[in-house]
Design a protein around this motif. Structure first.
Motif, mmCIF file in Angstrom:
data_model
loop_
_atom_site.group_PDB
_atom_site.id
_atom_site.type_symbol
_atom_site.label_atom_id
_atom_site.label_comp_id
_atom_site.label_asym_id
_atom_site.label_seq_id
_atom_site.Cartn_x
_atom_site.Cartn_y
_atom_site.Cartn_z
ATOM 1 N N ARG A 150 12.193 -21.459 -116.367
ATOM 2 C CA ARG A 150 11.830 -20.627 -117.515
ATOM 3 C C ARG A 150 12.339 -21.227 -118.818
ATOM 4 O O ARG A 150 11.642 -21.230 -119.826
ATOM 5 N N TYR A 164 7.236 -13.889 -118.416
ATOM 6 C CA TYR A 164 6.960 -15.182 -117.812
ATOM 7 C C TYR A 164 6.466 -15.035 -116.385
ATOM 8 O O TYR A 164 7.185 -15.294 -115.408
ATOM 9 N N HIS A 188 5.128 -21.079 -120.543
ATOM 10 C CA HIS A 188 5.021 -19.968 -121.495
ATOM 11 C C HIS A 188 4.354 -20.430 -122.779
ATOM 12 O O HIS A 188 3.476 -19.749 -123.324
#
Lengths: 157, 557
Positions: free
Chosen positions: B534, A43, B540
C-alpha cells in the motif's frame, strides 16, 4: 452528478496546475464504481494491483535513489557550511558585485541546488514507478457505461 | 489609525472571509472534507498552500530579522528552513500520501497497528502545534502594535493583536475547513511573495546594490541594542562565537559557533518532516505522485521567497542608519543610534521607508496574512488530532458526522485560545536581546521537538520493514521528552546553546538508534508486506488517474 476535474480548485489554479488529477468528492463514489474500483481510500482496486514482489523490487530502487540524492544533498550542504566556518577565503568579498562565495551560496546558490536535486530525484522516482509497477495490471476496462444508481453493495468512506 | 492603512488590512480580511464562504458553499460537510478538502487539491494550489502554511511570521518577519541582527548566521536560518523539504521529497511525501490517512498520528497508528502509538503521537503533535502557534501569536501582537495603538479593554495593543490574529483565524478555520484554509493559504502566500517582490523592486529602483550593501555592512562591526535593568539603552558590539572578536555581518559567528552552525541546520532540516501542519497537507493530494511533484514546486517557491527575505534583511542593516532623518521621526523611535531595538521591525522599516504609511500597512498586512495562514494550518492539524484521532477513534467511536465536525471545530477554538494566553505572557523586546530573532527561535524549538521525535519514527516506519510499534513508541516518547528538557534547560543557561536550543544533532541519532534496537528486540508488525504494498506501490495512483480520465471523458461528452 458533477463532472470535470479541478472543480475543487480556484479557476486560476486549475489553469496553472499540471499533472493534478481527481474528480470532486461528490462524484467520486459513482465514478469509482464506473471505473470498476471499490473504495479508493481503502485501497481495494478491483482491476489493478501491485504484487508484493513488484513492490519490493521498486522499493529497493526507490530507496537507492532517495539515499543517493540525500547523500549528495548532505555533502553539498555540509561542504558549504564547512567552507563558511573554516575558510577565510569563502567569506571574503572576492566575487564580482561585492559578494563572498559563502554569502552567495547561502543566499542564492543553495536554493537553486535544492530545486535541482528535487527535480532530478522526482523525475527518476516517477520513472521507476512507471517501469517497475503495474506490469501485471489488467487492461483498462474501456470507456464507462451508464452509471448505476444503486451501488453494488459497497459504500466508500 | 490612518484610514488608508486600515483599508489595506480590511481588504485582505474581506477577501479571506469571501474565500471561506465560497469554500463553505462547496463543502460536503464531512470530516474528510473539513480536514482534507476531499483529497482533491491540485499540485500548484497545494504547493502554494504548503508554502503559505510553512512561511509563517518566522519567515516573513523573522528571517529578515535574523539576517539583520546576525548577518550570515541569520541567512542560514532561511537555508535550513528551505532545505528541510529535500528530505520530505526524498523520504516522506509519496509514501505518506499513498498510505492514505488523515493525520500523522493516524498514519503511525495504522503503520504500526497500535493505538498507543496514536495516542502518544497526538501528544507530541499537540506540543509541536502549541510551540509553533506561540510565535505566530507573538508576531500578531507585534504587527498590530505597529499598525495601531488601539487596544481592547484590559489589554495592550500587543495583547489586542494576539487576540485578533488567533481568534479571527480560528473562526475562519471553523467555518471554511481545509478547503477554505487551503485557498486562503495559497492566495496569502502569493500576496507575501508579491510584497517581498515589491520591496525588492522599490529598493533596486532607489539605486540599492545588494553586493555593495553587503560589502558596506560587513566592513563595520555588528551591533545590537541592549536594555539595562534601569531601562536605559545602549549599543553593544556583537562578539563572534568563533574567535571572540567583534562579529561582522558577512562572516559566520555572530550567533553560532562552529558546532552550533551545524546543529541549527540539522534541527531545521530534520524538523520539517515532523511538522504536522505541513505533512497533513500531503494527505490532501489526490495521489502519491502528485504529492511528490507538489514538493518540487514547494522547493522552488520557498527558495524564491527566502532569497528575497535574506536580501531585505541585508538591505535593512545597510539602509536604515542612513535614512533615519528621512522618515518623519518614525524610524528614530524604533532605533538607538541607527540600530533597531526589535529586529522584527526590519521588514516593516523598509516598507515605511519606500512606501510611507501605506507601504507600512502593506507589509503589516503581509505579516498578518503570514500569521493567519500558518495559524490556520496549525489549527486544522490540531482539529485532525483531537477530532479524528481522539474523539472519533476513542471517545466516541459512534460519533455522527456532525459530532465529529463539532469536536474538531471546538478543538480549533481551544488551541487558539491557549496559544493566545501563552503569548500574552511573553515580552518580545526583552527576549530579542538574547536571540537573533525571538520569533525564529521559538519556531526552532518546535522544529527541535519534531525532528527528535516524529521524524525518526516516520522515516524508519516508511523505509524499514522491521520497525515495530514498541520501537516507534519508545522513540516518540524519548525524542519528545529529551528535546523538551533540552530546550527548557537552554532558557536557564544550563549548557551549551548548540546542544540545548538545537538538540536534533545529538538527540536525533540517539532516538533513531533506540528505535532500531527496540524494534529488533520486539515482535514485528503483522501483515507488514500488505502495508508495504500500500505504501510503496502505485496501484492507488493509477486508479485515481483512471478515475480522472473517466471523469474527463464523461465531461467532454
Amino acid at each position: 452528478m458533477e463532472v470535470g476535474p479541478h472543480t475543487g480548485d480556484l479557476p486560476f489554479a486549475a489553469a496553472l496546475d499540471a499533472g493534478s488529477t481527481g474528480p470532486t468528492a461528490t462524484s467520486m463514489p459513482a465514478l469509482t464504481r464506473a471505473a470498476g474500483l471499490d473504495d479508493l481510500d481503502g485501497y481495494s482496486s478491483f482491476h489493478d494491483v501491485d504484487t508484493s514482489a513488484e513492490v519490493d523490487a521498486a522499493f529497493r530502487s526507490q530507496r537507492r535513489i532517495a539515499v543517493a540524492y540525500f547523500m549528495l544533498f548532505v555533502v553539498v550542504l555540509a561542504g558549504v557550511a564547512v567552507g563558511t566556518v573554516a575558510s577565510g577565503w569563502a567569506t571574503s568579498q572576492g566575487l564580482p558585485g561585492g559578494f563572498s562565495p559563502s554569502f552567495l551560496m547561502t543566499a542564492v546558490g543553495l536554493y537553486l541546488f535544492f530545486v535541482a536535486v528535487g527535480l532530478a530525484a522526482a523525475s527518476l522516482a516517477n520513472a521507476v514507478d512507471d517501469r517497475m509497477l503495474g506490469a501485471d495490471s489488467l487492461p483498462n476496462p474501456g470507456p464507462p457505461g451508464p452509471v448505476p444508481l444503486e451501488p453494488p453493495g459497497h459504500a466508500p468512506s | 489609525m490612518d484610514p488608508a492603512q486600515l483599508s489595506v488590512l480590511a481588504g485582505a480580511l474581506v477577501a479571506s472571509v469571501a474565500i471561506v464562504v465560497l469554500a463553505r458553499l462547496r463543502s460536503t460537510r464531512t470530516a474528510v472534507d473539513f480536514q482534507l478538502a476531499g483529497r482533491q487539491m491540485g499540485v500548484v494550489t497545494n504547493a502554494c498552500a504548503i508554502c503559505g502554511d510553512y512561511v509563517s511570521a518566522a519567515s516573513f518577519l523573522g528571517v529578515a530579522a535574523a539576517v539583520y541582527s546576525a548577518g550570515l548566521d541569520g541567512a542560514w536560518y532561511a537555508t535550513g528552513f528551505a532545505a528541510g523539504f529535500v528530505p520530505v521529497l526524498l523520504f516522506i511525501a509519496t509514501p505518506l500520501r499513498r498510505f492514505g490517512d488523515r493525520s500523522l498520528p493516524d498514519f503511525l497508528s495504522r503503520r504500526f497497528r497500535s493505538e498507543r502509538v496514536r495516542l502518544v503521537a497526538v501528544i507530541v503533535v499537540e506540543l509541536i502545534i502549541l510551540a509553533y502557534l506561540l510565535p505566530q501569536a507573538v508576531a500578531g501582537g507585534l504587527a498590530w502594535q505597529l499598525l495601531s495603538d488601539v487596544a481592547l479593554p484590559g489589554t495592550s495593543p500587543y495583547g489586542t493583536g494576539i487576540v485578533i490574529a488567533t481568534v479571527l483565524t480560528s473562526v475562519l478555520v471553523m467555518v471554511g475547513g481545509m478547503r477554505g484554509t487551503t485557498w486562503n493559504q495559497a492566495l496569502q502566500f502569493i500576496v507575501l511573495l508579491a510584497v517581498l517582490a515589491w520591496l525588492v523592486v522599490a529598493l533596486l529602483s532607489s539605486g540599492f546594490s545588494y553586493g555593495g550593501a553587503l560589502a558596506e555592512v560587513s566592513e563595520n562591526e555588528l551591533t545590537t541594542v541592549v536594555t539595562a535593568a534601569d531601562g536605559s539603552e545602549r549599543i553593544e558590539q556583537v562578539l563572534s562565537q568563533l574567535d571572540g572578536e567583534p562579529a561582522r555581518f558577512g562572516e559566520p559567528g555572530a550567533r553560532y559557533g562552529a558546532v552550533g552552525h551545524f546543529a541549527l541546520v540539522v534541527t531545521l532540516v530534520a524538523g520539517t518532516a515532523g511538522l504536522p501542519h505541513v505533512m497533513n497537507r500531503f494527505f490532501t493530494s489526490p495521489t502519491g505522485r502528485a504529492a511528490r511533484m507538489t514538493t518540487v514546486w514547494v522547493l522552488g517557491l520557498v527558495g524564491l521567497f527566502y532569497t528575497l527575505a535574506v536580501m531585505l534583511g541585508t538591505a535593512a542593516r545597510s539602509v536604515i542608519p542612513d535614512r533615519i532623518g528621512d522618515d518623519d521621526g518614525w524610524l528614530a523611535e524604533l532605533t538607538v543610534d541607527g540600530v533597531l531595538r526589535v529586529p522584527e521591525h526590519a521588514l516593516l522599516s523598509i516598507g515605511h521607508l519606500f512606501g510611507g504609511s501605506l507601504g507600512l500597512s502593506v507589509v503589516i498586512t503581509g505579516a498578518i496574512l503570514a500569521i493567519m495562514s500558518t495559524t490556520g494550518g496549525l489549527l486544522l492539524a490540531a482539529s485532525a488530532s483531537w477530532g479524528h484521532d481522539i474523539y472519533e477513534r476513542h471517545l466516541n467511536p459512534r460519533a455522527t458526522r456532525s459530532e465529529a465536525l463539532r469536536a474538531g471545530q471546538l478543538a480549533v477554538l481551544a488551541v487558539a485560545v491557549g496559544a493566545a494566553l501563552l503569548a500574552g505572557l511573553l515580552d518580545p523586546v526583552a527576549a530579542s536581546a538574547s536571540t537573533p530573532s525571538v520569533i525564529a527561535s521559538l519556531v526552532t524549538a518546535a522544529f527541535g521537538v519534531a525532528g527528535c521525535s516524529l521524524t525518526p519514527a516516520l522515516v524508519l516506519g516508511i523505509w524499514w520493514k522491521r520497525t515495530t510499534a514498541a520501537g516507534a513508541l519508545t522513540g516518540l516518547i524519548l525524542g519528545a521528552a529529551a528535546s523538551l528538557v533540552a530546550i527548557l534547560a537552554s532558557t536557564a543557561g544550563a549548557g551549551p546553546d548548540w546542544l540545548l536550543q538545537t538538540p536534533t544533532l545529538v538527540i536525533g541519532p540517539i532516538v533513531s538508534a533506540v528505535i532500531i534496537v527496540v524494534s529488533l528486540l520486539t515482535r514485528p508488525v503483522e501483515d507488514v508486506d500488505e502495508i508495504w504494498v500500500r505504501m510503496h506501490g502505485s496501484a492507488h495512483d493509477r486508479a485515481a488517474e483512471r478515475i480522472a480520465r473517466v471523469t474527463l471523458e464523461a465531461g467532454l461528452r
